[in-house]
Scaffold this motif. Sequence first.
Motif, PDB file in Angstrom:
ATOM      1  N   GLY A 215       0.843  -1.182   0.000  1.00  0.00           N
ATOM      2  CA  GLY A 215       0.000   0.000   0.000  1.00  0.00           C
ATOM      3  C   GLY A 215       0.886   1.243   0.000  1.00  0.00           C
ATOM      4  O   GLY A 215       1.792   1.394  -0.825  1.00  0.00           O
ATOM      5  N   GLY A 216       0.688   2.112   0.963  1.00  0.00           N
ATOM      6  CA  GLY A 216       1.507   3.313   1.059  1.00  0.00           C
ATOM      7  C   GLY A 216       2.693   3.169   1.990  1.00  0.00           C
ATOM      8  O   GLY A 216       3.422   4.137   2.207  1.00  0.00           O
ATOM      9  N   ASN A 217       2.905   1.982   2.543  1.00  0.00           N
ATOM     10  CA  ASN A 217       3.992   1.770   3.494  1.00  0.00           C
ATOM     11  C   ASN A 217       5.245   1.301   2.783  1.00  0.00           C
ATOM     12  O   ASN A 217       5.199   0.459   1.875  1.00  0.00           O
ATOM     13  N   VAL A 218       6.381   1.839   3.227  1.00  0.00           N
ATOM     14  CA  VAL A 218       7.677   1.456   2.678  1.00  0.00           C
ATOM     15  C   VAL A 218       8.617   1.173   3.853  1.00  0.00           C
ATOM     16  O   VAL A 218       8.685   1.968   4.802  1.00  0.00           O
ATOM     17  N   TRP A 219       9.320   0.063   3.818  1.00  0.00           N
ATOM     18  CA  TRP A 219      10.278  -0.269   4.878  1.00  0.00           C
ATOM     19  C   TRP A 219      11.448  -1.049   4.302  1.00  0.00           C
ATOM     20  O   TRP A 219      11.340  -1.660   3.239  1.00  0.00           O
ATOM     21  N   THR A 220      12.558  -0.977   5.019  1.00  0.00           N
ATOM     22  CA  THR A 220      13.792  -1.641   4.584  1.00  0.00           C
ATOM     23  C   THR A 220      14.325  -2.507   5.716  1.00  0.00           C
ATOM     24  O   THR A 220      14.333  -2.097   6.888  1.00  0.00           O
ATOM     25  N   GLU A 221      14.771  -3.720   5.373  1.00  0.00           N
ATOM     26  CA  GLU A 221      15.342  -4.608   6.385  1.00  0.00           C
ATOM     27  C   GLU A 221      16.303  -5.587   5.721  1.00  0.00           C
ATOM     28  O   GLU A 221      16.288  -5.787   4.498  1.00  0.00           O
ATOM     29  N   TYR A 222      17.140  -6.189   6.568  1.00  0.00           N
ATOM     30  CA  TYR A 222      18.042  -7.224   6.088  1.00  0.00           C
ATOM     31  C   TYR A 222      17.270  -8.515   5.848  1.00  0.00           C
ATOM     32  O   TYR A 222      16.211  -8.755   6.420  1.00  0.00           O
ATOM     33  N   ASP A 223      17.850  -9.365   5.011  1.00  0.00           N
ATOM     34  CA  ASP A 223      17.287 -10.669   4.694  1.00  0.00           C
ATOM     35  C   ASP A 223      18.000 -11.741   5.527  1.00  0.00           C
ATOM     36  O   ASP A 223      19.219 -11.916   5.407  1.00  0.00           O
ATOM     37  N   PRO A 224      17.300 -12.473   6.420  1.00  0.00           N
ATOM     38  CA  PRO A 224      17.968 -13.518   7.211  1.00  0.00           C
ATOM     39  C   PRO A 224      18.685 -14.559   6.363  1.00  0.00           C
ATOM     40  O   PRO A 224      19.660 -15.161   6.817  1.00  0.00           O
ATOM     41  N   TYR A 225      18.224 -14.746   5.119  1.00  0.00           N
ATOM     42  CA  TYR A 225      18.834 -15.768   4.264  1.00  0.00           C
ATOM     43  C   TYR A 225      20.107 -15.276   3.586  1.00  0.00           C
ATOM     44  O   TYR A 225      20.713 -16.002   2.792  1.00  0.00           O
ATOM     45  N   ALA A 226      20.515 -14.049   3.940  1.00  0.00           N
ATOM     46  CA  ALA A 226      21.781 -13.531   3.417  1.00  0.00           C
ATOM     47  C   ALA A 226      22.958 -13.878   4.326  1.00  0.00           C
ATOM     48  O   ALA A 226      24.106 -13.609   3.982  1.00  0.00           O
ATOM     49  N   PHE A 227      22.686 -14.485   5.485  1.00  0.00           N
ATOM     50  CA  PHE A 227      23.724 -14.688   6.497  1.00  0.00           C
ATOM     51  C   PHE A 227      24.110 -16.154   6.616  1.00  0.00           C
ATOM     52  O   PHE A 227      23.287 -17.054   6.471  1.00  0.00           O
ATOM     53  N   GLY A 228      25.398 -16.366   6.900  1.00  0.00           N
ATOM     54  CA  GLY A 228      25.921 -17.708   7.038  1.00  0.00           C
ATOM     55  C   GLY A 228      25.696 -18.293   8.423  1.00  0.00           C
ATOM     56  O   GLY A 228      25.035 -17.700   9.280  1.00  0.00           O
ATOM     57  N   ASN A 229      26.290 -19.470   8.637  1.00  0.00           N
ATOM     58  CA  ASN A 229      26.150 -20.170   9.911  1.00  0.00           C
ATOM     59  C   ASN A 229      26.739 -19.357  11.064  1.00  0.00           C
ATOM     60  O   ASN A 229      27.693 -18.599  10.889  1.00  0.00           O
ATOM     61  N   VAL A 230      26.193 -19.589  12.244  1.00  0.00           N
ATOM     62  CA  VAL A 230      26.773 -19.068  13.473  1.00  0.00           C
ATOM     63  C   VAL A 230      27.464 -20.203  14.227  1.00  0.00           C
ATOM     64  O   VAL A 230      28.586 -20.076  14.701  1.00  0.00           O
ATOM     65  N   LEU A 231      26.790 -21.316  14.347  1.00  0.00           N
ATOM     66  CA  LEU A 231      27.367 -22.468  15.036  1.00  0.00           C
ATOM     67  C   LEU A 231      28.530 -23.033  14.235  1.00  0.00           C
ATOM     68  O   LEU A 231      28.449 -23.181  13.015  1.00  0.00           O
ATOM     69  N   GLY A 232      29.613 -23.362  14.952  1.00  0.00           N
ATOM     70  CA  GLY A 232      30.777 -23.923  14.291  1.00  0.00           C
ATOM     71  C   GLY A 232      30.734 -25.442  14.240  1.00  0.00           C
ATOM     72  O   GLY A 232      29.861 -26.089  14.823  1.00  0.00           O
ATOM     73  N   GLU A 233      31.715 -26.014  13.586  1.00  0.00           N
ATOM     74  CA  GLU A 233      31.761 -27.464  13.435  1.00  0.00           C
ATOM     75  C   GLU A 233      31.950 -28.156  14.779  1.00  0.00           C
ATOM     76  O   GLU A 233      31.410 -29.246  15.005  1.00  0.00           O
ATOM     77  N   PHE A 234      32.723 -27.534  15.688  1.00  0.00           N
ATOM     78  CA  PHE A 234      32.935 -28.165  16.983  1.00  0.00           C
ATOM     79  C   PHE A 234      31.644 -28.170  17.791  1.00  0.00           C
ATOM     80  O   PHE A 234      31.316 -29.154  18.467  1.00  0.00           O
ATOM     81  N   ASP A 235      30.885 -27.041  17.730  1.00  0.00           N
ATOM     82  CA  ASP A 235      29.568 -27.022  18.362  1.00  0.00           C
ATOM     83  C   ASP A 235      28.698 -28.138  17.794  1.00  0.00           C
ATOM     84  O   ASP A 235      28.031 -28.865  18.531  1.00  0.00           O
TER      85      ASP A 235
END
Length: 736
Positions: free
Chosen positions: A92-112
Amino acid sequence: MIDAPLIHPEEAASLADGSHGNPFAVLGMHETDGKLVVRVFRPEADSVELIDAKTGKAVVSLGRVTGGDGVFAAEVPRRKKRFDYKLRMTRGGNVWTEYDPYAFGNVLGEFDEYLLGEGTHGYLWKALGAHVMTHEGVEGTHFAVWAPNARRVSVVGDFNGWDGRRFVMRRRGATGVHEIFVPDVADGTAYKYEVLGIDGQLMPLKADPVGFGAELPPRTASVVRDLSRYDWQDGDWMARRSGAHRIDRPISVYEVHLESWRRVPEEDGRSLTYREMADALVSYVKEMGFTHIETTPISEYPFGGSWGYQPVGLYAPTSRFGTPDDFRYFVDACHQAGIGLIIDWVPGHFPTDEHGLGRFDGSALYEHADPKEGYHPDWNTLVYNYGRTEVANYLIANAKFWVQEYHIDGLRVDAVASMLYRDYSRKEGEWVPNIHGGRENLEAISFMQRMNEAVYADQPDIMTIAEESTAFPGVSAPTDTGGLGFGFKWNMGWMNDTLRYMGEDPIHRKYHHDKMTFGLHYAFSENFVLPLSHDEVVHGKGSILDRMPGDDWQRFANLRAYYGFMWGHPGKKLLFMSCEFGQWDEWNNEKSLDWHLLEYPTHKGVQSLVRDLNHLYRDTPALYELDSKPEGFRWIDGGNAGESVFSWLRHSKDGSDPVLVVCNFTPVTRPGYRIGVPLAGTWEEVLNTDAAAYAGSNQVNATPLATTEEPAHGCAQSIELTVPPLATTFLRYKGT
C-alpha cells in the motif's frame, strides 16, 4: 511474473506453503551458472527491491514468481559476486527496509555441531537458545533449537507476523539442530518456534527449551534476553564462598516462596519484585541470622499453583518478578550481604502444557514414548528420558547454567526418589524394569552422578542437595565410590519421626520416645540437612505451630522446644518461611504471610528465638563442625522415656567448649535435675527456649553451674540444674 530458470514453480509453491525442506538452498543470494540470483519469500509485500547495503542505492527490482504467492526473484545485473544487501519493500503506502535472514551464514561452528550431535556440549546454552549478537557486521539475534525429527522449524514473532513460512531455520546436518540469524531482533522480543512434526502435522507453537526469558504468565512465548550485560559486584563473596559450603561449616537455610513471602496490600496485593526482595528479603534474612536463602523453583512455570515445581522454561528465571538481570541483582544483593542463594531445581519431570517440551518435534523427544516410563501419575507430568544423551546433556548443562550465569550457590534437586525408582508411585504392571529386571532407574542414577561431577568440576565451591526420602545408599557419597555425588541430603526420616512425636500429647510421649532418638542411628550415614520445608505446611497438614498439642501456651512452648531440639541436633538446618514466627494458618501461596502476628509477644518470641538459635549456632563450632561425624555427638541420657527428657553433648573438632543440650518435652518443671557431664568445672546456660524474651515462663539457670563429684549417666561428675517445662536448654563448658 518470473519463471524458471530463476526458480521452479513447484519449488516456489513449497516455499509459499511452508513445506520446503531446505529454504537456505534457494532463498537469499546465490551464484548460479555464472549469474548472481536473489530470491526472497515476502508474502507481506506488494513489491521488493534489492538495495546495496553499503551505498544505499537500489540495484534491481524483484519480480513475483509463478506458482509461489509471496516469492520474488531477480538476476542481479552487472555483478558476479555476492555483496551485502537489504530489501526495500512496499505494501500500500507503506515502505520499509530490512536485512534478509537468508543472506547470512552459519553461526554455530563445526565443533559445536560435533558436541551437540554427541550430546556432550558442556555449555549447551551458549550454542542453543536466542543470542543477541553482531553477526557479519549486523546486529540481531541468533536462534538455535534441537528438533531432530521435525520436517521444518521456524522462528516466529512480531518481527515476521508470527508466520512460520517466513523464517524457516537451517538444519545443521545430523545433529537435529536448526538455526537462523535474524537481523534487528533485539533484547525483549517475544518469539516461539513453529514446528512441522515428523508426521507432517503442525505442532502447537513451542516456547524455546533454552530460552533465557519468558513472557509474564498466562502468556507463553519466550523472550530474547541478553545475558552479557550485567556488572556483578559480588567478587568478595565468590572468592570466599567455598568456606560457606563445607560439611564442617554452619548452614542454616530460610526457604522462601517468593510470590507469597510479602505482598504489597496498597497495590492490590502484588508480589515484590526481584529488586524489592534484594532489599526487604535479604535484610530480613541477614538480621535473622540465616546463612542461606533457598527459593522454590524460579525456572519459568505456567501454573502458579505448582509453586514452580512444574517448570517449562528451565533456562529462564520467572518473569513474575522481573527480568533476568533483575534476578541477578537479587542474587548479587544476597552475596553482598554474605548470604548464599540456593534454588530448587526440577529435573525429574515437566508439565504437559502444549507450548512446552512434550512431543516437541512431533515425537517423544525429551520424554519416554512409553507412558510406563514417560508419564508421572502423581503429578500428571512427563518424565525425562535420561538415557538419551541429548536429554541428559540438556539437563546437566542447565545445572551448570544457573551456577555460572547467575552465580547460584546451590541446587536443591527436587523429587530425587521419583527419579531413582522405576516403580515410584506405580502399581504392578505399570512400570518397566531395568535391563537387569530391577526397579532402580539406572539411567537416572547415571544422570545424577554425571550432573554432580560436572557441576562440582566447574564450581567446586557450590553445593548440591538431594530431596530424597528413601534409604537409597550413598546419596551424598562421592561418585567414585558408587555414590550419587550430592553434597547434602534432606533427612526426611528425621522430619517425619520428630513431627509425629511433637504431635503427641506430652502424657503419651513416653510411648514414642524412640521417634526422637532413632535418627541418631543413621545421622552420620549421609551429610544431612534437617528440613522443615513447605511440604510440611500444605495439603491439610496445618502449620507447624498448629500441629503442637495443648493450650496456646503449651503450643508455643512445644514449638520453641522443638526448634531448640532441631538446632541442637546434628545436621544442617532448613526452615520454611512463616515457621520462624509461628504462623497459625497453613501456608497459602496466593496471599502474603501473616506478618501482623508479630504484634503479639508469643509470635515475636518465636521469631526472636529462631534468630538467637541461628546466631548461637553460627558462633559455636561444637554445634556444626562435626555435623556429619559420630565423634561430634555423645548421648548423656537418651533413654529417659518416663520423663521425656533428652540430653546430649556436641563437640567441636578440637574438643574445646563442648555444648550440653537438654530437652524436656513435658509441661513439668524439673528443679534440681542432675545430669552427668564429662568435664569438671563450670557450665553456663547460653540459651533457654523458656526464657521470658521468648514469651516463656522464664525457668532459667541464671548463674553458672559448677560440677560436683557425684557420678551420673556414666560420668564421674555432674551438674544440677532447673529443667524448664516444654523447653530446650543449651549449656556451654566454661572450664575449671
